[in-house]
Scaffold this motif. Sequence first.
Motif, short mmCIF file in Angstrom:
data_model
loop_
_atom_site.label_atom_id
_atom_site.label_comp_id
_atom_site.label_asym_id
_atom_site.label_seq_id
_atom_site.Cartn_x
_atom_site.Cartn_y
_atom_site.Cartn_z
N ARG A 9 0.88 -1.17 0.00
CA ARG A 9 0.00 0.00 0.00
C ARG A 9 0.92 1.22 0.00
O ARG A 9 1.88 1.27 0.76
CB ARG A 9 -0.91 0.00 1.22
CG ARG A 9 -1.88 -1.17 1.18
CD ARG A 9 -2.89 -1.11 2.32
NE ARG A 9 -3.81 -2.21 2.24
CZ ARG A 9 -4.92 -2.21 1.52
NH1 ARG A 9 -5.25 -1.16 0.81
NH2 ARG A 9 -5.72 -3.26 1.50
N VAL A 10 0.59 2.16 -0.88
CA VAL A 10 1.48 3.30 -1.10
C VAL A 10 0.75 4.61 -0.81
O VAL A 10 -0.39 4.80 -1.25
CB VAL A 10 1.99 3.30 -2.56
CG1 VAL A 10 2.97 4.42 -2.78
CG2 VAL A 10 2.60 1.97 -2.93
N ASN A 11 1.40 5.49 -0.08
CA ASN A 11 0.88 6.82 0.17
C ASN A 11 1.37 7.73 -0.96
O ASN A 11 2.55 8.05 -1.04
CB ASN A 11 1.38 7.34 1.52
CG ASN A 11 0.88 8.73 1.83
OD1 ASN A 11 0.31 9.41 0.99
ND2 ASN A 11 1.12 9.16 3.04
N LEU A 12 0.45 8.13 -1.85
CA LEU A 12 0.81 8.97 -2.99
C LEU A 12 0.46 10.44 -2.77
O LEU A 12 0.68 11.27 -3.66
CB LEU A 12 0.08 8.46 -4.24
CG LEU A 12 0.40 7.02 -4.66
CD1 LEU A 12 -0.45 6.62 -5.85
CD2 LEU A 12 1.88 6.88 -4.99
N ALA A 13 -0.04 10.78 -1.61
CA ALA A 13 -0.50 12.14 -1.33
C ALA A 13 0.59 13.17 -1.60
O ALA A 13 1.70 13.07 -1.07
CB ALA A 13 -0.97 12.25 0.12
N GLY A 14 0.27 14.13 -2.46
CA GLY A 14 1.19 15.22 -2.76
C GLY A 14 2.25 14.92 -3.79
O GLY A 14 2.99 15.82 -4.19
N LEU A 15 2.37 13.67 -4.24
CA LEU A 15 3.38 13.34 -5.25
C LEU A 15 2.95 13.82 -6.63
O LEU A 15 1.77 13.81 -6.97
CB LEU A 15 3.59 11.83 -5.32
CG LEU A 15 4.41 11.18 -4.23
CD1 LEU A 15 4.55 9.69 -4.52
CD2 LEU A 15 5.78 11.80 -4.12
N ARG A 16 3.93 14.18 -7.44
CA ARG A 16 3.68 14.53 -8.84
C ARG A 16 4.42 13.52 -9.70
O ARG A 16 5.63 13.35 -9.58
CB ARG A 16 4.14 15.94 -9.15
CG ARG A 16 3.85 16.34 -10.58
CD ARG A 16 4.05 17.83 -10.77
NE ARG A 16 3.87 18.20 -12.15
CZ ARG A 16 2.70 18.47 -12.72
NH1 ARG A 16 1.61 18.40 -11.99
NH2 ARG A 16 2.61 18.79 -13.99
N VAL A 17 3.68 12.82 -10.56
CA VAL A 17 4.24 11.83 -11.47
C VAL A 17 3.74 12.19 -12.86
O VAL A 17 2.54 12.25 -13.09
CB VAL A 17 3.79 10.40 -11.10
CG1 VAL A 17 4.35 9.39 -12.08
CG2 VAL A 17 4.19 10.06 -9.68
N LYS A 18 4.70 12.43 -13.77
CA LYS A 18 4.37 12.92 -15.11
C LYS A 18 3.55 14.19 -14.94
O LYS A 18 4.01 15.14 -14.34
CB LYS A 18 3.68 11.85 -15.94
CG LYS A 18 4.54 10.62 -16.17
CD LYS A 18 3.85 9.62 -17.04
CE LYS A 18 4.69 8.37 -17.16
NZ LYS A 18 4.06 7.32 -17.90
N ASN A 19 2.34 14.22 -15.45
CA ASN A 19 1.52 15.43 -15.34
C ASN A 19 0.39 15.25 -14.33
O ASN A 19 -0.57 16.01 -14.32
CB ASN A 19 0.95 15.83 -16.70
CG ASN A 19 0.06 14.74 -17.29
OD1 ASN A 19 0.08 13.61 -16.82
ND2 ASN A 19 -0.72 15.08 -18.29
N VAL A 20 0.51 14.25 -13.45
CA VAL A 20 -0.53 13.97 -12.46
C VAL A 20 -0.01 14.31 -11.06
O VAL A 20 1.05 13.84 -10.66
CB VAL A 20 -0.95 12.48 -12.50
CG1 VAL A 20 -1.94 12.17 -11.41
CG2 VAL A 20 -1.50 12.11 -13.87
N THR A 21 -0.76 15.15 -10.36
CA THR A 21 -0.47 15.43 -8.96
C THR A 21 -1.53 14.72 -8.12
O THR A 21 -2.72 14.95 -8.31
CB THR A 21 -0.51 16.95 -8.67
OG1 THR A 21 0.46 17.59 -9.49
CG2 THR A 21 -0.19 17.22 -7.21
N PHE A 22 -1.09 13.87 -7.22
CA PHE A 22 -2.01 13.11 -6.39
C PHE A 22 -2.51 13.96 -5.24
O PHE A 22 -1.73 14.63 -4.56
CB PHE A 22 -1.34 11.83 -5.89
CG PHE A 22 -1.04 10.86 -6.99
CD1 PHE A 22 -2.01 10.00 -7.47
CD2 PHE A 22 0.21 10.83 -7.58
CE1 PHE A 22 -1.75 9.12 -8.50
CE2 PHE A 22 0.49 9.94 -8.60
CZ PHE A 22 -0.49 9.09 -9.06
#
Length: 69
Positions: A9-22
């Motif tokens: 399980r991964v916490n993606l809160a606040g991460l930006r990957v490519k053009n997606v900000t979680f």
Amino acid sequence: MFHPGQTVRVNLAGLRVKNVTFQSAVTDAVGNVVKQTSENPPMYLVRLLFSFRGVDEVEVSADRMKAAS
């Protein structure tokens, strides 16, 4: 710590990957470890079980991950 194929399980809160900000609500995304990409700090490539706007793999630090039960 984590190994390829392990479900996490991964916490993606606040991460930006490519053009997606979680957003802050994405704190428990389920995926499988593909490989470790760095030892210091420990980083892992994780394939998510579902896609967020076309993003289905993320590289995250070990402190954002926990083993799925």
